[in-house]
Design a protein around this motif. Structure first.
Motif, PDB file in Angstrom:
ATOM      1  N   TYR A 110      10.825  71.401  -5.749  1.00 19.24           N
ATOM      2  CA  TYR A 110      10.488  71.394  -7.173  1.00 19.24           C
ATOM      3  C   TYR A 110       9.270  72.284  -7.427  1.00 19.24           C
ATOM      4  O   TYR A 110       9.268  73.121  -8.324  1.00 19.24           O
ATOM      5  CB  TYR A 110      10.211  69.967  -7.659  1.00 19.24           C
ATOM      6  CG  TYR A 110       9.928  69.916  -9.124  1.00 19.24           C
ATOM      7  CD1 TYR A 110       8.636  70.013  -9.609  1.00 19.24           C
ATOM      8  CD2 TYR A 110      10.960  69.825 -10.046  1.00 19.24           C
ATOM      9  CE1 TYR A 110       8.375  70.012 -10.956  1.00 19.24           C
ATOM     10  CE2 TYR A 110      10.702  69.811 -11.402  1.00 19.24           C
ATOM     11  CZ  TYR A 110       9.406  69.902 -11.844  1.00 19.24           C
ATOM     12  OH  TYR A 110       9.161  69.913 -13.184  1.00 19.24           O
ATOM     13  N   ASP A 144       5.157  61.668 -11.128  1.00 19.77           N
ATOM     14  CA  ASP A 144       6.148  61.424 -12.189  1.00 19.77           C
ATOM     15  C   ASP A 144       5.688  62.013 -13.520  1.00 19.77           C
ATOM     16  O   ASP A 144       6.472  62.638 -14.237  1.00 19.77           O
ATOM     17  CB  ASP A 144       6.406  59.918 -12.369  1.00 19.77           C
ATOM     18  CG  ASP A 144       7.196  59.324 -11.212  1.00 19.77           C
ATOM     19  OD1 ASP A 144       7.780  60.093 -10.430  1.00 19.77           O
ATOM     20  OD2 ASP A 144       7.220  58.079 -11.109  1.00 19.77           O
ATOM     21  N   ASP A 196      17.367  65.246  -7.296  1.00 20.57           N
ATOM     22  CA  ASP A 196      16.975  63.851  -7.103  1.00 20.57           C
ATOM     23  C   ASP A 196      17.589  63.255  -5.843  1.00 20.57           C
ATOM     24  O   ASP A 196      17.109  62.254  -5.333  1.00 20.57           O
ATOM     25  CB  ASP A 196      17.356  63.005  -8.324  1.00 20.57           C
ATOM     26  CG  ASP A 196      16.474  63.309  -9.531  1.00 20.57           C
ATOM     27  OD1 ASP A 196      15.372  63.856  -9.327  1.00 20.57           O
ATOM     28  OD2 ASP A 196      16.887  62.994 -10.657  1.00 20.57           O
ATOM     29  N   ARG A 237       6.046  65.759 -13.451  1.00 19.47           N
ATOM     30  CA  ARG A 237       7.449  66.155 -13.619  1.00 19.47           C
ATOM     31  C   ARG A 237       7.868  66.054 -15.085  1.00 19.47           C
ATOM     32  O   ARG A 237       8.563  66.931 -15.598  1.00 19.47           O
ATOM     33  CB  ARG A 237       8.359  65.256 -12.777  1.00 19.47           C
ATOM     34  CG  ARG A 237       8.320  65.570 -11.320  1.00 19.47           C
ATOM     35  CD  ARG A 237       9.274  64.674 -10.567  1.00 19.47           C
ATOM     36  NE  ARG A 237       9.151  64.895  -9.143  1.00 19.47           N
ATOM     37  CZ  ARG A 237       9.216  63.949  -8.225  1.00 19.47           C
ATOM     38  NH1 ARG A 237       9.443  62.708  -8.579  1.00 19.47           N
ATOM     39  NH2 ARG A 237       9.090  64.237  -6.974  1.00 19.47           N
ATOM     40  N   ARG A 285      19.335  69.188 -11.576  1.00 20.27           N
ATOM     41  CA  ARG A 285      18.286  68.152 -11.548  1.00 20.27           C
ATOM     42  C   ARG A 285      18.788  66.904 -10.842  1.00 20.27           C
ATOM     43  O   ARG A 285      18.060  66.286 -10.069  1.00 20.27           O
ATOM     44  CB  ARG A 285      17.841  67.801 -12.969  1.00 20.27           C
ATOM     45  CG  ARG A 285      16.921  68.816 -13.558  1.00 20.27           C
ATOM     46  CD  ARG A 285      16.285  68.299 -14.840  1.00 20.27           C
ATOM     47  NE  ARG A 285      15.502  69.328 -15.456  1.00 20.27           N
ATOM     48  CZ  ARG A 285      15.744  69.847 -16.644  1.00 20.27           C
ATOM     49  NH1 ARG A 285      16.737  69.398 -17.373  1.00 20.27           N
ATOM     50  NH2 ARG A 285      14.976  70.800 -17.129  1.00 20.27           N
ATOM     51  N   LYS A 286      20.028  66.532 -11.121  1.00 19.62           N
ATOM     52  CA  LYS A 286      20.615  65.354 -10.483  1.00 19.62           C
ATOM     53  C   LYS A 286      20.672  65.568  -8.973  1.00 19.62           C
ATOM     54  O   LYS A 286      20.325  64.682  -8.195  1.00 19.62           O
ATOM     55  CB  LYS A 286      22.020  65.096 -11.031  1.00 19.62           C
ATOM     56  CG  LYS A 286      22.708  63.906 -10.432  1.00 19.62           C
ATOM     57  CD  LYS A 286      24.102  63.727 -11.025  1.00 19.62           C
ATOM     58  CE  LYS A 286      24.823  62.628 -10.298  1.00 19.62           C
ATOM     59  NZ  LYS A 286      26.129  62.999  -9.861  1.00 19.62           N
ATOM     60  N   GLU A 335      12.702  62.538  -0.485  1.00 18.72           N
ATOM     61  CA  GLU A 335      11.495  62.670  -1.308  1.00 18.72           C
ATOM     62  C   GLU A 335      10.514  63.713  -0.780  1.00 18.72           C
ATOM     63  O   GLU A 335       9.945  64.483  -1.543  1.00 18.72           O
ATOM     64  CB  GLU A 335      10.802  61.318  -1.439  1.00 18.72           C
ATOM     65  CG  GLU A 335       9.721  61.325  -2.500  1.00 18.72           C
ATOM     66  CD  GLU A 335       9.224  59.932  -2.791  1.00 18.72           C
ATOM     67  OE1 GLU A 335      10.043  59.040  -3.036  1.00 18.72           O
ATOM     68  OE2 GLU A 335       8.002  59.758  -2.768  1.00 18.72           O
ATOM     69  N   ARG A 351      11.862  67.067  -1.845  1.00 25.36           N
ATOM     70  CA  ARG A 351      11.998  67.239  -3.292  1.00 25.36           C
ATOM     71  C   ARG A 351      10.730  67.843  -3.895  1.00 25.36           C
ATOM     72  O   ARG A 351      10.792  68.758  -4.705  1.00 25.36           O
ATOM     73  CB  ARG A 351      12.296  65.879  -3.936  1.00 25.36           C
ATOM     74  CG  ARG A 351      12.656  65.962  -5.391  1.00 25.36           C
ATOM     75  CD  ARG A 351      12.976  64.606  -6.000  1.00 25.36           C
ATOM     76  NE  ARG A 351      13.755  63.765  -5.113  1.00 25.36           N
ATOM     77  CZ  ARG A 351      13.466  62.488  -4.868  1.00 25.36           C
ATOM     78  NH1 ARG A 351      12.457  61.909  -5.454  1.00 25.36           N
ATOM     79  NH2 ARG A 351      14.205  61.779  -4.053  1.00 25.36           N
TER      80      ARG A 351
END
Length: 181
Positions: free
Chosen positions: A137, A80, A126, A83, A122-123, A130, A133
């Motif tokens: 990313y 987190d 999400d 990011r 970005r939404k 996971e 992602r």
């Protein structure tokens, strides 16, 4: 004293017991966070934040292996933080580009549209599972090589290739181009 006994004491309000847990696991948490962030100052700050999360989440701990549970919290928090750093860098670069260009009125509209598209992407990212992602990313946004991501995740390069292939397949199956306009 065992972890279970210390945890029980912490839950009863004994702060000294939590200090003992922190002393026992501080190096482990720091090493875990540092492996993701690769910056000592950021890792020190993040490790403190991890212990705050552990303290506030201790009532939810279900005796499934304290070190494993704690490491999972540390890894997730470090990801987190990474990011957030990437987003901040992106915002700074955008601001510097804007400053350098001296935005005329007609490009403001273009900028708003691009900003909305970035938010939408970005939404949608999400929404990815996971495990996909992180590789999407890392590869497309953070522009990391397969090798870098493999080292960070402590897996083989082939594993990263497979994850990216599956993530792309998932996106093709679940997203339509119209979803991004």
């Amino acid at each position: 004293m065992s972890d279970t006994a210390l945890i029980e004491k912490v839950l009863e309000g004994n702060e000294h017991a939590f200090r003992l847990l922190v002393e026992k696991y501080s190096n482990d948490v720091f090493r875990t966070v540092f492996a993701v962030l690769r910056d000592q100052k950021e890792a020190e700050d993040a490790a403190q934040e991890v212990f705050m999360k552990i303290y506030t989440s201790l009532s939810q701990y279900e005796n499934q292996g304290f070190k494993t549970w704690m490491t999972r919290i540390a890894v997730n928090h470090a990801i987190d933080v990474k990011r957030k750093q990437a987003r901040r860098r992106e915002e700074v670069v955008d601001a510097l580009e804007q400053q350098a260009l001296g935005t005329p009125r007609d490009s403001i509209e273009k900028e708003i549209i691009e900003n909305d598209q970035r938010k939408l992407v970005r939404k949608r990212l999400d929404e990815l599972p996971e495990n996909y992602r992180e590789v999407i990313y890392g590869f497309y946004i953070a522009e990391k090589s397969y090798q870098q991501m493999a080292e960070e995740q402590k897996v083989q390069v082939k594993t990263i290739e497979t994850k990216l292939y599956r993530a792309r397949s998932w996106m093709k199956k679940n997203w339509k181009e119209d979803d991004f306009s």
